[in-house]
Motif scaffolding. Structure first.
Motif, PDB file in Angstrom:
ATOM      1  N   LEU A 180       0.828  -1.202   0.000  1.00 50.12           N
ATOM      2  CA  LEU A 180       0.000   0.000   0.000  1.00 50.12           C
ATOM      3  C   LEU A 180       0.867   1.259   0.000  1.00 50.12           C
ATOM      4  N   GLY A 181       1.939   1.224   0.782  1.00 43.56           N
ATOM      5  CA  GLY A 181       2.843   2.372   0.811  1.00 43.56           C
ATOM      6  C   GLY A 181       3.513   2.602  -0.525  1.00 43.56           C
ATOM      7  N   ALA A 183       2.402   1.660  -3.478  1.00 40.12           N
ATOM      8  CA  ALA A 183       1.389   2.106  -4.439  1.00 40.12           C
ATOM      9  C   ALA A 183       1.094   3.590  -4.265  1.00 40.12           C
ATOM     10  N   GLY A 184       0.968   4.031  -3.011  1.00 38.15           N
ATOM     11  CA  GLY A 184       0.711   5.446  -2.756  1.00 38.15           C
ATOM     12  C   GLY A 184       1.847   6.330  -3.208  1.00 38.15           C
ATOM     13  N   SER A 185       3.081   5.893  -2.968  1.00 36.32           N
ATOM     14  CA  SER A 185       4.243   6.675  -3.369  1.00 36.32           C
ATOM     15  C   SER A 185       4.337   6.796  -4.891  1.00 36.32           C
ATOM     16  N   ALA A 187       1.860   6.521  -7.038  1.00 33.90           N
ATOM     17  CA  ALA A 187       0.758   7.358  -7.499  1.00 33.90           C
ATOM     18  C   ALA A 187       1.087   8.841  -7.308  1.00 33.90           C
ATOM     19  N   ALA A 188       1.674   9.164  -6.149  1.00 38.30           N
ATOM     20  CA  ALA A 188       2.058  10.560  -5.897  1.00 38.30           C
ATOM     21  C   ALA A 188       3.128  11.020  -6.872  1.00 38.30           C
ATOM     22  N   SER A 202       6.084  12.862  -3.082  1.00 35.14           N
ATOM     23  CA  SER A 202       6.061  11.396  -3.183  1.00 35.14           C
ATOM     24  C   SER A 202       7.126  10.777  -2.288  1.00 35.14           C
ATOM     25  N   LEU A 205       5.664  10.784   1.245  1.00 31.95           N
ATOM     26  CA  LEU A 205       4.630   9.752   1.386  1.00 31.95           C
ATOM     27  C   LEU A 205       5.250   8.361   1.457  1.00 31.95           C
ATOM     28  N   ALA A 209       5.128   5.659   4.631  1.00 32.40           N
ATOM     29  CA  ALA A 209       4.738   4.252   4.480  1.00 32.40           C
ATOM     30  C   ALA A 209       5.819   3.321   5.011  1.00 32.40           C
TER      31      ALA A 209
END
Length: 384
Positions: A180-181, A183-185, A187-188, A202, A205, A209
């Protein structure tokens, strides 16, 4: 907000380094390879968090050599995570060809060497004047993402194939946090490429994570240490015998007395459930010298200490496998509670003693029923 985030990342870095050192210093031989892989994964996380911390505190220009310093570390994350899970869940040791998993990292690092070897002044000028992220950074992120996805899929297959239990569940949660971390990074990072402003970069973020991953790893280590086992009752205190020479054979009365004490340690105190029990420690419990204890077990049972302990562990596991109140427990969890430190040791000892695998025994294979008494655990009737 800025100060709180900076402090959170600093604490995560300290926690990560502490955990890595603790893993590297652990004495469990069966888990040495897995511990080193997890330590490397934690130290890589610390490096990424540290790089983000510099950015949050606007210190990149103060430390020009930090420029792109972690650009290739992401290529190691997936392989380290997968190899760690494979080692701890299956007991499979690292092989020579496993180094190929690190090939993308080594190749990318070699390609970056011309930049890394530049002076601080050149790197500072590059950071100050570049209008946007260079194209190869975007390409590297795409490659890292694809590789990471491949390793995540392989990792989840390992977890699904493992026995259900607290250890596998905890490792699954750690993997989900990591995924999840990441993926978030990513995406950012994609949003940043579109010149859309975000409250946090990014890098920040991704660091948050990874900090969550470090804290979750520490939490798992507190709740369920690798190689965990049930708490053992304190062994009975035995009287200190008169001094004896190490090479002198025990007299028959002493031999019978110590055999009774050894049997009591196994059957009453169940010290075999301590997976790290050594010859010296057991000898100290019996007020014997290690030489005397080794000689006693060899003469009475015809095996060494490890085989002797494993016979008790196998018998205890057979009882647990057929216990109705443990029907929902995984074989691995039951084995750890009986003193086995790895799946490999468990399977080898269980097959040798029973001719069955633990799974076959649990399904009720012929001859799988638990045995009782000193005859089953020591392989021979202890004379007394």
């Amino acid at each position: 907000m800025h100060t709180a985030l900076s402090l959170l990342l600093l604490l995560a870095m300290g926690q990560g380094v502490f955990l890595a050192l603790a893993l590297l210093a652990a004495r469990q031989a069966e888990l040495r390879g897995a511990n080193r892989l997890l330590a490397a994964l934690l130290l890589g996380s610390v490096a990424v968090i540290g790089h983000a911390w510099l950015g949050i505190n606007r210190l990149y220009t103060t430390y020009p050599h930090s420029a792109l310093a972690i650009a290739t570390i992401g290529l190691l994350s997936g392989p380290l995570l997968y190899l760690y899970l494979r080692s701890v869940l299956t007991g499979q040791r690292l092989r020579a060809r496993d180094w190929l998993h690190g090939a993308p990292f080594f190749l990318a690092t070699a390609a970056m060497l011309p930049f890394y070897l530049q002076s601080a002044a050149v790197k500072l000028a590059w950071m100050q004047h570049r209008p946007a992220l260079p194209w190869y950074i975007g390409v590297s992120v795409l490659v890292k993402t694809l590789l990471f996805i491949w390793y995540v899929v392989a990792s989840y297959r390992l977890i699904r194939g493992a026995a259900n239990g607290p250890l596998a569940a905890g490792l699954a949660r750690l993997t989900r946090i990591w995924v999840l971390g990441a993926a978030g990074s990513v995406a950012a990072f994609g949003i940043e490429l579109l010149d859309i402003a975000l409250p946090l970069s990014s890098d920040a973020l991704g660091a948050i994570a990874l900090a969550c991953f470090v804290y979750a790893t520490a939490f798992l280590a507190i709740r369920l240490p690798l190689g965990y086992r049930e708490h053992l009752p304190a062994p009975a205190t035995l009287p200190e015998p008169a001094p004896r020479y190490a090479n002198k054979r025990l007299s028959e009365p002493d031999r019978a007395s110590f055999l009774d004490a050894l049997k009591r340690c196994m059957e009453v105190d169940q010290v075999y459930r301590n997976g790290e029990l050594t010859l010296d420690e057991l000898a100290a419990l019996l007020a014997m010298t290690p030489h005397e204890l080794s000689q006693l077990i060899n003469d009475a049972c015809g095996v060494n200490l490890q085989e002797y302990l494993n016979r008790y562990r196998v018998d205890a596991l057979k009882l647990a496998l057929h216990a109705s109140d443990k029907a929902s427990a995984s074989i691995l969890d039951l084995a750890l509670a009986c003193g086995f430190n790895s799946k490999t040791t468990l399977n080898r000892a269980f097959k040798k003693q029973t001719g069955l695998t633990p799974s076959e025994c649990r399904r009720g294979g012929a001859g799988a029923g638990p045995e009782t008494g000193a005859e089953s655990s020591s392989g021979t009737t202890l004379p007394g």
